[in-house]
Scaffold this active site. Structure first.
Site, short mmCIF file in Angstrom:
data_model
loop_
_atom_site.label_atom_id
_atom_site.label_comp_id
_atom_site.label_asym_id
_atom_site.label_seq_id
_atom_site.Cartn_x
_atom_site.Cartn_y
_atom_site.Cartn_z
N VAL A 140 0.88 -1.11 0.17
CA VAL A 140 0.12 0.11 -0.18
C VAL A 140 0.94 1.39 0.04
O VAL A 140 1.60 1.51 0.66
CB VAL A 140 -1.01 -0.07 1.15
CG1 VAL A 140 -1.85 1.19 1.22
CG2 VAL A 140 -1.89 -1.15 1.42
N LYS A 141 0.73 2.33 -0.98
CA LYS A 141 1.51 3.43 -1.21
C LYS A 141 0.92 4.51 -0.18
O LYS A 141 -0.38 4.97 -0.41
CB LYS A 141 1.39 3.90 -2.47
CG LYS A 141 2.15 2.80 -3.52
CD LYS A 141 2.35 3.43 -4.99
CE LYS A 141 3.46 4.50 -5.08
NZ LYS A 141 3.52 4.90 -6.37
N VAL A 142 1.75 4.96 0.82
CA VAL A 142 1.43 5.95 1.77
C VAL A 142 2.44 7.27 1.49
O VAL A 142 3.57 6.96 1.70
CB VAL A 142 1.41 5.44 3.20
CG1 VAL A 142 1.20 6.81 4.01
CG2 VAL A 142 0.67 4.47 3.06
#
Length: 950
Positions: A140-142
């Site tokens: 998941v890209k944060v």
């Protein structure tokens, strides 16, 4: 072996692809990259999905399949497509994931860029996406924003692999690495596995050079020394690589620390630096510059397809990441001496990066919204705006301002700063009411069955304003259905209208729906008292079983309904104001009572709710488009007379929209003045203060209306066209207009959910009625003029402005109309029975004034309009000229439990209304018809009006 594969096999650098698309996966191209080039991962972002979904038709088949199964929200349509692509890509890369023991083989999916500044929302979204994709090799890209850092730590502790994006600064990178380490340490302290969690820190490259080079150009232009110019010129194209090399040195130090070593002994994998944005943007630089110069062990380079092709063709593989570290330090030092703060550059790039992803997300969701609308076809009511060049440009700027500020998302998030930052957040229950009430559809169906079983032949709504106008639209539009009662509305205290309703129904077979949010409103209470008394006289103690109540929980109405044995009590929602309540129990109880399928009704409405949803950008959002056009037209061109034209089959919608628009926007000297019931005519009879809204019922339209609207467009009047394929699609318009009105209120800068001047009239009316009950009559008045059939009244200020009133009715009306200027409107406020005969007489006079003076005109019947347009007349722009018409009742009608009858109630309401008009400094004259012959009195007033403009 090609150069791409050699990066991994010779230098321990993983190659990831910065691209994903459905056909690319389905046709085996991704698999070929894995097998032939040693590809070890895939990244995505809103820009990538925008190009894949928005700029192609390869997703249309999937969208069609989903929509055929039932309409979906735009965000769900997008996420469904994206998640399917991510899953498919993850499955292709699964062998890499397994072979590397979870070190590689990942596919990245970004949390919404809209959440970049909200830690809790980022956490919730990341968890939801992780669960939805359901693949071990998902990252998941944060973003590495201040709000993102605590989310990175927490998500890592929860065992979710994170791709940290939008990294530009070395100090921020170090904070990111520490957040990752802290998260793993927390997990390890709980005895949980840390060996299957991976993370990358995506350090952006080319954007740094693009930003720094621009600053260097400015410094070079200001320098005088040729040597200084040359030295500065030599920095161009060097800073991004130098910055990345020094970040790698920090990586080595951080992941050699004893704190990390302890985690590594438990199987933890180091967070790798990932070089992102590696396609060169400056054509003067090598197209493989940001690959060749950043090769090193335990790193990742994510490349767009073009860069990957270029490196495969002519890239050189060498261990470059630790070459000339001293030179990298010198580059950064020289940059600082030139007065360029790399940390300031980084902060700006993060802000710009978030905004670029927001812009891409808006474009992407806009494309999905357009595809959804195309698939819905005629099931979604159409809308087109024909605006002149100036208004079109101003409206487009307003729409873009809404997009750039995220206003539609903020509106749905109950952010009161969208409006006046007062208490607007307390009144937004209407946004989600369709979904909430859809869950109760079985309850409404059961109520409909009960009504049918009881054999009621008539149903009467006893209410005012928002409690009555919506049900009236349903009664007049959907009509009578076999096996169900005929619906009537009582929203007037005029004794003749009360008697007319009673005469029209068979009391033993009648259901009364008493509707009042607060339960303290005068009119519904006296209606209830009267008809409950009449029902007791007919059916005795069972009278209460003929009544149901619709009211907010805990109201005085609820308590009275319980005490009187009402058959059922339905609750409204305290967070919804009356005029926004038609899609709540206030509209749905009457709908169910007359046999409308509430589930289908709400399903139709939900189509528009989703079209106006938070994920639909303003340019594709029909509610925002209409609202910004209305507000902008008023602000920039003075076009504040919103003239509603409707096909005959849906003409009653205008009265509902009239209340919504006027009561919501007319305050603080601003507002839109809705004009309902004026028959459309040639452009010459209209001033330049009009904005026309045309609701057209396809297949049942008035061809003369069609031609007249086309003529208005040709003459440059702004026109919003709304098209409905069938009457059954009318529920969509309730929500479109609610959203448009809320948006227009924001554009005007007011709170569209309060009604201070309506409350003022209620207070004045209550004071007068209570005084009358105590003394036996309303206070005496002194007329300005009086003869056998007419008396004229005004407050001192208006009396002074109308000395001609002493000469009689005709002179007074002529003088009152003389007070009108361009941009004003005439409002006839008739406190008489709302019959077709009375309406026809005043309508002719109204149209005569419009045609001769080119002013907008309103014809309202009291006290009904008090809970509607009365707010705008008193609190809106001071552009109204008012003629209030009152009359002696032909015969009063007693109210059980009260000393005085309906005649006194309506008289008190008229006087209260007039008193507040005067208090607000409005141009108002009251004409009272004496003796009880209302028809003759109205004809005399109408003749005087026609003569005054004749």
């Amino acid at each position: 072996m090609n150069a791409l594969k050699a990066l991994h096999t010779e230098q321990d650098q993983a190659v990831w692809l910065d691209f994903v698309a459905r056909g690319f996966i389905a046709e085996g191209k991704l698999k070929a990259l894995v097998e032939e080039d040693g590809l070890r991962g895939v990244t995505s972002n809103p820009s990538i999905f925008e190009k894949a979904i928005g700029a192609s038709n390869e997703y249309d088949g999937s969208l069609k399949t989903v929509q055929e199964a039932g309409d979906s929200r735009v965000i769900d349509l997008y996420e469904g497509l994206a998640i399917e692509d991510i899953r498919n890509a993850a499955d292709v890369l699964r062998p890499v994931y397994e072979a590397s023991d979870g070190a590689d083989g990942y596919v990245s999916l970004e949390v919404s860029p809209y959440l970049a500044l909200d830690t809790e929302a980022t956490l919730a979204e990341a968890r939801r996406l992780h669960k939805a994709v359901s693949r071990d090799n998902l990252m998941v890209k944060v973003p590495a924003t201040p709000a993102g850092l605590p989310a990175i730590r927490q998500l890592t502790a929860e065992g979710i692999s994170i791709n940290v994006t939008l990294l530009f600064a070395q100090d921020t990178y170090e904070a990111v690495a520490n957040a990752f380490i802290d998260g793993l340490a927390e997990r390890a302290a709980k005895g949980e596995d840390v060996s299957r969690i991976a993370s990358v820190a995506s350090f952006f490259i080319s954007r740094i050079d693009s930003a720094v080079d621009k600053r260097l150009d400015a410094v070079i232009a200001a320098a005088n020394d040729p040597d200084e110019k040359a030295a500065l010129e030599a920095l161009k194209g060097k800073v991004a690589i130098a910055n990345a090399k020094l970040a790698y040195q920090r990586y080595k130090r951080l992941f050699a620390d004893p704190r990390w070593t302890a985690l590594a002994e438990k199987g933890a994998k180091a967070q790798r630096l990932l070089w992102a944005s590696t396609g060169t943007k400056n054509k003067a630089y090598s197209d493989v510059l940001y690959v060749e110069e950043l090769i090193g062990p335990n790193t990742v380079n994510t490349m767009p397809p073009a860069t990957m092709d270029a490196f495969r063709d002519h890239g050189t593989v060498r261990a470059s990441i630790e070459e000339d570290i001293a030179g990298a330090e010198a580059v950064m030092a020289r940059l600082a001496r030139a007065g360029i703060d790399i940390d300031a550059v980084a902060r700006q790039l993060v802000e710009e990066g978030v905004q670029l992803f927001i812009d891409a997300a808006d474009k992407l969701l806009g494309a999905v919204a357009e595809k959804r609308a195309a698939l819905l076809g005629h099931r979604l009511d159409g809308q087109s705006l024909c605006l002149g060049d100036g208004l079109k440009s101003a409206s487009a700027k307003a729409v873009e301002a809404w997009r750039a500020s995220g206003a539609i998302r903020r509106l749905w998030a109950h952010d009161k700063s969208v409006w006046s930052n007062a208490d607007e957040d307390r009144w937004l229950g209407w946004l989600r009411i369709v979904e909430d009430e859809r869950a109760k559809a079985a309850d409404y169906a059961a109520f409909a069955g009960w009504v049918k079983e009881r054999g009621f032949t008539d149903a009467v709504v006893l209410g005012m304003g928002g409690s009555s106008l919506g049900p009236e639209v349903l009664a007049e539009t959907f009509g009578h259905r076999e096996g169900f009662p005929r619906l009537r509305i009582l929203d007037s205290t005029n004794p003749d209208e009360v008697r007319a309703v009673e005469a029209a129904v068979n009391l033993p077979a009648t259901l009364f729906i008493v509707a009042s949010k607060s339960g303290s409103t005068l009119e519904p209470n006296v209606f209830r008292d009267y008809f409950l008394g009449r029902m007791k006289a007919v059916v005795g103690d069972r009278a209460g079983t003929h009544f149901v109540a619709v009211t907010d929980p805990g109201s005085a109405m609820e308590k009275a309904a319980e005490a009187d044995g009402f058959a059922k009590i339905f609750h409204g929602v305290p967070q919804i104001g009356g005029r926004y309540s038609v899609l709540s129990a206030f509209g749905l109880v009457p709908a169910a009572a007359i046999g409308i399928d509430v589930a289908e009704f709400l399903d139709v409405a939900r189509i528009m709710v989703r079209s106006c949803g938070p994920a639909v950008p303003p340019a594709q959002n029909p509610g925002v488009l209409l609202g910004t056009a209305l507000g902008t037209a008023a602000n920039t061109e003075g076009r504040d007379k919103v003239t509603i034209i409707a096909s005959p089959g849906i003409a009653s919608f205008g009265a509902w929209a009239e209340q919504l628009i006027a009561e919501s926007t007319g305050k603080q000297g601003k507002g839109l003045i809705p004009i309902d019931g004026e028959p459309i005519d040639v452009p010459a009879v209209y001033g330049r203060d009009r904005f026309f809204v045309y609701l057209r019922l396809d297949g049942f339209a008035d061809l003369q209306q069609d031609e007249a609207v086309r003529n208005l467009e040709r003459e440059g009047h702004p026109v919003a066209r709304i098209t409905l394929e069938t009457v059954e699609q009318l529920p969509q318009e309730f929500f479109r207009f609610e959203m448009a009105t809320a948006v227009a209120g924001a554009v005007l800068g007011i709170n569209p959910f309060d009604q201070p001047d309506v409350e003022a009239s209620k207070i004045e009316t209550k004071k007068l009625f209570e005084a009358a009950e105590a003394s036996g009559a309303l206070p005496a008045e002194t007329p300005l003029f009086e003869d056998d059939t007419i008396a004229l009244y005004a407050d001192p200020r208006n009396a002074e402005a109308l000395p001609q009133a002493a000469e009689g009715l005709e002179a007074a009306i002529r003088a009152q109309l003389a007070r009108m200027s361009d941009g004003d409107y005439l409002a006839l406020l008739a406190y008489v029975a709302r019959s077709e005969g009375h309406r026809a007489v005043l309508q002719r006079a109204r149209i005569a004034v419009r045609d001769k003076r080119r002013v907008a005109t309103c014809l309202e019947f009291g006290p009904r309009f008090l809970h509607s347009t009365g707010q705008a007349y008193k609190g809106g722009p001071d552009s109204g000229v008012f003629l209030q018409i009152t009359a002696d009742p032909t015969e009063d009608l007693a109210i059980p439990g009260r000393k005085l009858g309906f005649g006194t109630v309506v008289a008190a309401q008229a006087r209260g209304d007039f008193a507040v008009l005067a208090e607000r400094g409005r141009r108002a004259l009251r004409i009272h018809i004496k003796g009880g012959d209302v028809a003759a009195g109205l004809k005399r007033v109408a003749a005087a009006l026609e003569s005054a403009v004749g």
